[in-house]
Design a protein around this motif. Structure first.
Motif, short mmCIF file in Angstrom:
data_model
loop_
_atom_site.label_atom_id
_atom_site.label_comp_id
_atom_site.label_asym_id
_atom_site.label_seq_id
_atom_site.Cartn_x
_atom_site.Cartn_y
_atom_site.Cartn_z
N ILE A 46 0.83 -1.21 0.00
CA ILE A 46 0.00 0.00 0.00
C ILE A 46 0.87 1.26 0.00
CG2 ILE A 46 -1.69 1.32 1.37
CD1 ILE A 46 -2.88 -1.46 2.22
N ILE A 47 1.90 1.29 0.86
CA ILE A 47 2.70 2.53 0.92
C ILE A 47 3.64 2.67 -0.28
CG2 ILE A 47 2.50 2.88 3.43
CD1 ILE A 47 5.24 1.65 3.77
N ASN A 48 3.83 1.57 -1.01
CA ASN A 48 4.65 1.66 -2.22
C ASN A 48 3.79 1.78 -3.49
OD1 ASN A 48 7.67 1.34 -1.62
ND2 ASN A 48 6.73 -0.21 -0.32
N ASN A 49 2.51 2.09 -3.29
CA ASN A 49 1.57 2.25 -4.41
C ASN A 49 1.47 1.02 -5.30
OD1 ASN A 49 0.60 4.83 -3.89
ND2 ASN A 49 2.56 5.69 -4.61
N ILE A 50 1.56 -0.17 -4.68
CA ILE A 50 1.39 -1.41 -5.44
C ILE A 50 0.02 -1.97 -5.10
CG2 ILE A 50 2.18 -3.82 -5.61
CD1 ILE A 50 5.03 -2.73 -5.08
N ASP A 51 -0.74 -2.33 -6.12
CA ASP A 51 -2.06 -2.90 -5.90
C ASP A 51 -1.90 -4.34 -5.38
OD1 ASP A 51 -4.57 -3.94 -5.98
OD2 ASP A 51 -4.90 -3.62 -8.13
N PRO A 52 -2.37 -4.64 -4.15
CA PRO A 52 -2.19 -5.99 -3.60
C PRO A 52 -2.84 -7.08 -4.45
CG PRO A 52 -2.85 -4.47 -1.87
CD PRO A 52 -3.03 -3.75 -3.17
N LYS A 53 -3.74 -6.69 -5.35
CA LYS A 53 -4.35 -7.70 -6.23
C LYS A 53 -3.44 -8.04 -7.41
CE LYS A 53 -9.19 -6.53 -5.32
NZ LYS A 53 -9.14 -5.14 -4.83
N ASN A 54 -2.35 -7.27 -7.57
CA ASN A 54 -1.43 -7.49 -8.69
C ASN A 54 -0.23 -8.32 -8.21
OD1 ASN A 54 0.52 -7.26 -10.69
ND2 ASN A 54 -0.18 -5.22 -11.29
N GLU A 55 -0.34 -9.64 -8.44
CA GLU A 55 0.68 -10.56 -7.92
C GLU A 55 2.08 -10.23 -8.47
OE1 GLU A 55 -0.27 -14.71 -8.40
OE2 GLU A 55 1.63 -15.37 -7.51
N THR A 56 2.15 -9.98 -9.78
CA THR A 56 3.46 -9.72 -10.42
C THR A 56 4.17 -8.56 -9.75
OG1 THR A 56 2.32 -10.35 -12.43
CG2 THR A 56 4.53 -9.47 -12.70
N GLU A 57 3.43 -7.49 -9.47
CA GLU A 57 4.03 -6.32 -8.84
C GLU A 57 4.35 -6.58 -7.37
OE1 GLU A 57 5.07 -3.41 -10.21
OE2 GLU A 57 4.68 -4.54 -12.04
N ALA A 58 3.39 -7.25 -6.69
CA ALA A 58 3.57 -7.46 -5.24
C ALA A 58 4.81 -8.31 -4.95
CB ALA A 58 2.32 -8.12 -4.65
N ILE A 59 5.02 -9.36 -5.73
CA ILE A 59 6.15 -10.26 -5.40
C ILE A 59 7.51 -9.58 -5.66
CG2 ILE A 59 4.82 -12.40 -5.70
CD1 ILE A 59 6.20 -12.84 -8.35
N LYS A 60 7.50 -8.47 -6.39
CA LYS A 60 8.77 -7.75 -6.60
C LYS A 60 9.32 -7.17 -5.30
CE LYS A 60 8.06 -6.40 -11.41
NZ LYS A 60 7.51 -5.31 -12.24
N LEU A 61 8.45 -7.06 -4.29
CA LEU A 61 8.93 -6.50 -3.01
C LEU A 61 9.72 -7.53 -2.20
CD1 LEU A 61 5.97 -4.34 -1.59
CD2 LEU A 61 8.13 -3.54 -2.54
N ILE A 62 9.60 -8.83 -2.57
CA ILE A 62 10.34 -9.86 -1.82
C ILE A 62 11.84 -9.56 -1.93
CG2 ILE A 62 10.90 -12.33 -1.67
CD1 ILE A 62 8.14 -12.88 -2.96
#
Ligand code: CDP
Length: 221
Positions: A46-62
């Motif tokens: 949320i604070i990095n403006n990534i939509d939690p429904k977007n798996e491809t974007e979310a997993i980039k934070l790992i």
């Protein structure tokens, strides 16, 4: 040295964390709130403006963010205490999407196993007895009717000063139950060798005592 693990799993707002914290205190074990870790990951999106429904974007934070617990056992994101922020409605609404992504689960489960590796723990979550710590000494599956769970969460939110309606909480609890039970990787299931406790009509004290009794029967006291 042999270490002990107590796994407490169950659906949203079934009172696991309240009970797990007290059991841990009584036994002098470390309490590990794995839900807080999935919530912290969600908050990071949320604070990095990534939509939690977007798996491809979310997993980039790992690998780019650091999730752990500080000395007070508060959840931290990049060493900042986020224990208040992770209880926001925005996080509750999105956490089950984050918790359904395999790569994120693999990473957080690795951290959870690391924590339990060399100390006695009471760990609560959805998949602790079934997946994270399959050799746990005690496995509890704590359930309660959805209405009662929503009532408990509503009361808890009021006490924490979080504004929410009973109906929206009930809807959120049911939605998370559905997503958590139907996800492909490591869903919410009762482990084969767990003991189920229906807490709908039980007080916190009753549940704690029941679990301590089970622990005692396994030589943990
Ligand atoms: O306390 P509450 O029941 O609201 O949930 P929580 O324990 O804070 O967990 C929040 C969410 O994280 C759950 O709805 C699951 O989607 C996810 N979770 C999970 O998938 N696996 C775990 N071991 C713990 C939580």
């Amino acid at each position: 040295m042999k270490t002990f693990a107590i796994a407490i799993d169950g659906p949203s707002a079934s009172g696991k964390s309240t009970v797990a914290k007290i059991v841990a205190e009584k036994l002098n074990f470390l309490y590990v709130d794995t839900g807080a870790m999935y919530r912290a990951f969600t908050y990071a999106c949320i604070i990095n403006n990534i939509d939690p429904k977007n798996e491809t974007e979310a997993i980039k934070l790992i690998g780019k963010i650091n999730i752990s617990f500080n000395k007070e056992n508060h959840i931290t994101l990049n060493n900042i205490d986020v224990s208040k922020e992770i209880r926001m409605n925005d996080v509750a609404d999105n956490v089950s999407y984050i918790a359904s992504y395999k790569d994120i689960r693999i990473e957080l489960v690795r951290l959870q196993r690391g924590i339990a590796n060399d100390r006695n723990v009471v760990m609560d979550g959805r998949d602790i007895g079934s997946h994270v710590l399959p050799n746990a000494d005690v496995k509890i599956f704590q359930i309660a009717e959805a209405n009662e769970r929503a009532r408990r969460r509503y009361k808890e939110n009021l006490e924490k000063g979080i504004n929410s309606s009973f109906d929206s909480i009930l809807e959120n609890v049911k939605k998370r139950d559905y997503i958590d039970s139907h996800r492909e990787f490591s869903p919410l299931v009762a482990a084969k060798d767990c003991i189920t406790i229906d807490t709908t009509y039980m007080s916190i004290e009753d549940v704690v005592n029941e679990i301590l009794k089970i622990c005692k029967s396994k030589g943990i006291e």
